[in-house]
Design an enzyme around this catalytic site. Structure first.
Site, short mmCIF file in Angstrom:
data_model
loop_
_atom_site.label_atom_id
_atom_site.label_comp_id
_atom_site.label_asym_id
_atom_site.label_seq_id
_atom_site.Cartn_x
_atom_site.Cartn_y
_atom_site.Cartn_z
N TYR A 124 -13.35 74.45 42.57
CA TYR A 124 -12.17 73.71 43.03
C TYR A 124 -11.29 73.32 41.84
O TYR A 124 -10.08 73.59 41.82
CB TYR A 124 -12.62 72.45 43.78
CG TYR A 124 -11.49 71.68 44.41
CD1 TYR A 124 -11.13 71.91 45.73
CD2 TYR A 124 -10.76 70.76 43.68
CE1 TYR A 124 -10.08 71.22 46.31
CE2 TYR A 124 -9.70 70.07 44.25
CZ TYR A 124 -9.37 70.30 45.56
OH TYR A 124 -8.32 69.63 46.13
N ASP B 291 -2.25 70.95 48.92
CA ASP B 291 -1.91 69.52 48.65
C ASP B 291 -1.71 69.24 47.17
O ASP B 291 -0.74 68.59 46.78
CB ASP B 291 -2.91 68.54 49.32
CG ASP B 291 -4.35 68.65 48.86
OD1 ASP B 291 -4.70 69.61 48.14
OD2 ASP B 291 -5.14 67.75 49.24
N GLY C 80 -20.91 67.47 53.47
CA GLY C 80 -20.80 68.86 53.03
C GLY C 80 -20.28 69.80 54.10
O GLY C 80 -20.34 71.01 53.96
N SER D 294 -14.71 66.01 55.14
CA SER D 294 -14.33 64.92 54.25
C SER D 294 -15.04 63.60 54.51
O SER D 294 -14.41 62.55 54.66
CB SER D 294 -12.82 64.74 54.30
OG SER D 294 -12.40 64.53 53.00
N SER D 295 -16.34 63.69 54.54
CA SER D 295 -17.12 62.45 54.63
C SER D 295 -16.85 61.59 53.40
O SER D 295 -16.92 60.36 53.46
CB SER D 295 -18.61 62.78 54.74
OG SER D 295 -19.03 63.53 53.63
N ASP E 293 -7.06 64.50 52.24
CA ASP E 293 -8.19 63.93 52.98
C ASP E 293 -8.04 62.43 53.14
O ASP E 293 -8.23 61.88 54.22
CB ASP E 293 -9.50 64.23 52.24
CG ASP E 293 -9.72 65.72 52.04
OD1 ASP E 293 -8.98 66.51 52.65
OD2 ASP E 293 -10.62 66.08 51.27
N GLY F 14 -17.15 69.92 55.06
CA GLY F 14 -15.72 70.14 54.90
C GLY F 14 -14.92 69.24 55.83
O GLY F 14 -13.75 69.50 56.11
N GLU G 276 -4.19 74.89 53.39
CA GLU G 276 -5.40 74.67 52.59
C GLU G 276 -5.11 74.93 51.12
O GLU G 276 -4.46 75.94 50.79
CB GLU G 276 -6.49 75.62 53.11
CG GLU G 276 -7.86 75.01 53.15
CD GLU G 276 -7.99 73.82 54.09
OE1 GLU G 276 -7.83 72.67 53.62
OE2 GLU G 276 -8.24 74.04 55.28
C1 GLA Z 1 -10.69 69.32 49.65
C2 GLA Z 1 -9.82 68.34 48.87
C3 GLA Z 1 -8.40 68.27 49.45
C4 GLA Z 1 -7.81 69.66 49.63
C5 GLA Z 1 -8.80 70.60 50.33
C6 GLA Z 1 -8.31 72.02 50.36
O1 GLA Z 1 -10.92 68.85 50.94
O2 GLA Z 1 -10.37 67.05 48.88
O3 GLA Z 1 -7.58 67.47 48.64
O4 GLA Z 1 -7.38 70.19 48.42
O5 GLA Z 1 -10.07 70.58 49.71
O6 GLA Z 1 -7.17 72.13 51.14
#
Ligand code: GLA
Length: 378
Positions: free
Chosen positions: A220, A35, A120, A124-125, A170, A122, A32
């Site tokens: 972030y 990337d 929301g 990745s919609s 994602d 997590g 996590e």
């Molecule tokens: C989000 C971002 C990803 C990654 C994660 C954390 O999902 O879109 O690129 O950085 O957070 O691992």
């Protein structure tokens, strides 16, 4: 069925769609916030995502309908710019602009989309939607984009239209996912190795806190900036190239908070590579321990967790039927990922839901997901 619902809604409004696409969300076993540090991640596409129907149209306007939200939006292809509070519209606009900027020719289109991936959470919609749009338009207009080119268009939409400087995990996982498989992605070379995931008596359970704290986006970008700053001080391209002794050598020059964040990234990158070895050895106990340590780092060093996520992970730790648990994705809300014994799922889900409701006066949601194929025509 969502697919039929999308198809019939498209037909009612625009006539037969030319094509339909499914684009999945993703989970991440471990790795996590590594990337964008050019490190390793271990994600997989899931069987929840966005369904989208596309067709060409004769008018000057592109017409988009977000079925789940009961919202629609129309725009022309000239002069596309981000909208303030544009939500889903900015993903569609950003990807469309990215295609045009890549020198590809498209004409106005109609698009209807919806899905079963909670926003929301997590999961990745956003990447699922971006990939659905770029993949669908690539097919519709026969643009000849490679999947790799498509994920970079998706990522760029997020950077410049949504304002989140995300990594590539994602979009990659959503596009390239395979059934029953997780992908060890090297985010420097953008090459991945596939690993069959056989969890034996365990399965993956996602628990959604149903919260998304508002600082998630600015926090972030701040984390990313700290990582880049520390890498620059170290004289390396990215934290992927650092180890603890190297970081120690500049510890005095940076605030402790930044030291801890960089240390987390270096450690998480190692954990991710160890996790793959554990998966290969069918050592779920070891994998689980690595997940707990990942969460500990995200909570105390990288500081992207929240009370609700910590509550769920702390509960998991007390339960011998759970090998490992951690928060997943960017943080400040969304899901935990849990490796849990199959026969313990029902009981654990019920008890956790009750405890969560009592503590936070809101419901959590529990999802059993399977690892699935990436973005494809349906
Ligand atoms: C989000 C971002 C990803 C990654 C994660 C954390 O999902 O879109 O690129 O950085 O957070 O691992």
């Amino acid at each position: 069925m969502i697919k039929e619902h999308i198809a019939s809604s498209f037909e009612a409004r625009f006539g037969q769609p030319h094509l339909m696409v499914f684009s999945p969300g993703r989970l991440n076993i471990i790795g996590e916030h590594t990337d964008y540090n050019e490190g390793f991640v271990f994600p997989a596409a899931i069987d929840k995502g966005i369904y989208a129907a596309f067709g060409k149209c004769d008018s000057e306007l592109c017409k988009v309908i977000a079925l789940d939200m009961n919202e629609s939006y129309e725009f022309t292809l000239d002069n596309i710019t981000p909208l303030e509070n544009g939500d889903w519209r900015n993903y569609v606009l950003g990807v469309t602009k990215g295609i045009l900027d890549a020198g590809k020719k498209i004409t106005p289109f109609n698009l209807v989309f919806g899905g079963d991936i909670p926003e929301g959470a997590g999961l990745s919609s956003s990447a699922a939607l971006e990939n659905a749009v770029v993949f669908g338009l690539n097919e519709l207009f026969d643009l000849g984009l490679t999947k790799e080119e498509m994920i970079f268009i998706s990522q760029k939409a997020e950077h410049s239209f949504v304002g989140v400087k995300c990594g590539i995990m994602d979009q990659f996982a959503s596009m390239f996912g395979q059934k029953n498989t997780a992908l060890l992605l090297d985010c420097r070379s953008i090459s991945a190795k596939s690993f069959d995931i056989d969890l034996q008596e365990y399965q993956i359970l996602l628990i959604n806190t149903n919260v998304k704290h508002s600082l998630s986006e600015s926090a972030y970008n701040k984390r990313r900036a700290v990582c880049e700053k520390v890498a620059a001080i170290l004289g390396i391209q990215a934290l992927r190239d650092a180890d603890i002794p190297l970081l120690e050598s500049i510890a005095e020059q940076i605030p402790d908070e930044e030291y801890q964040m960089a240390r987390y990234v270096i450690e998480e990158n190692k954990r991710t590579q160890k996790a793959v070895i554990a998966v290969q050895a069918n050592d779920i106990a070891e994998l689980g321990q690595l997940m707990y340590r990942s969460h500990h780092g995200l909570q105390h060093q990288y500081k992207v967790s929240c009370e609700e996520l910590d509550f769920l992970v702390d509960r998991a730790k007390l339960n011998p039927d759970i090998a490992g648990s951690r928060m997943m994705g960017g943080g400040f809300g969304g899901c935990t990922i849990n490796m849990i014994k199959k026969d313990a799922v029902t009981n654990y889900a019920e008890k956790t839901a009750a405890a969560y409701l009592e503590k936070f006066e809101r419901n959590c949601s529990v999802y059993e997901v399977s690892l699935s194929q990436g973005t494809h025509l349906i």
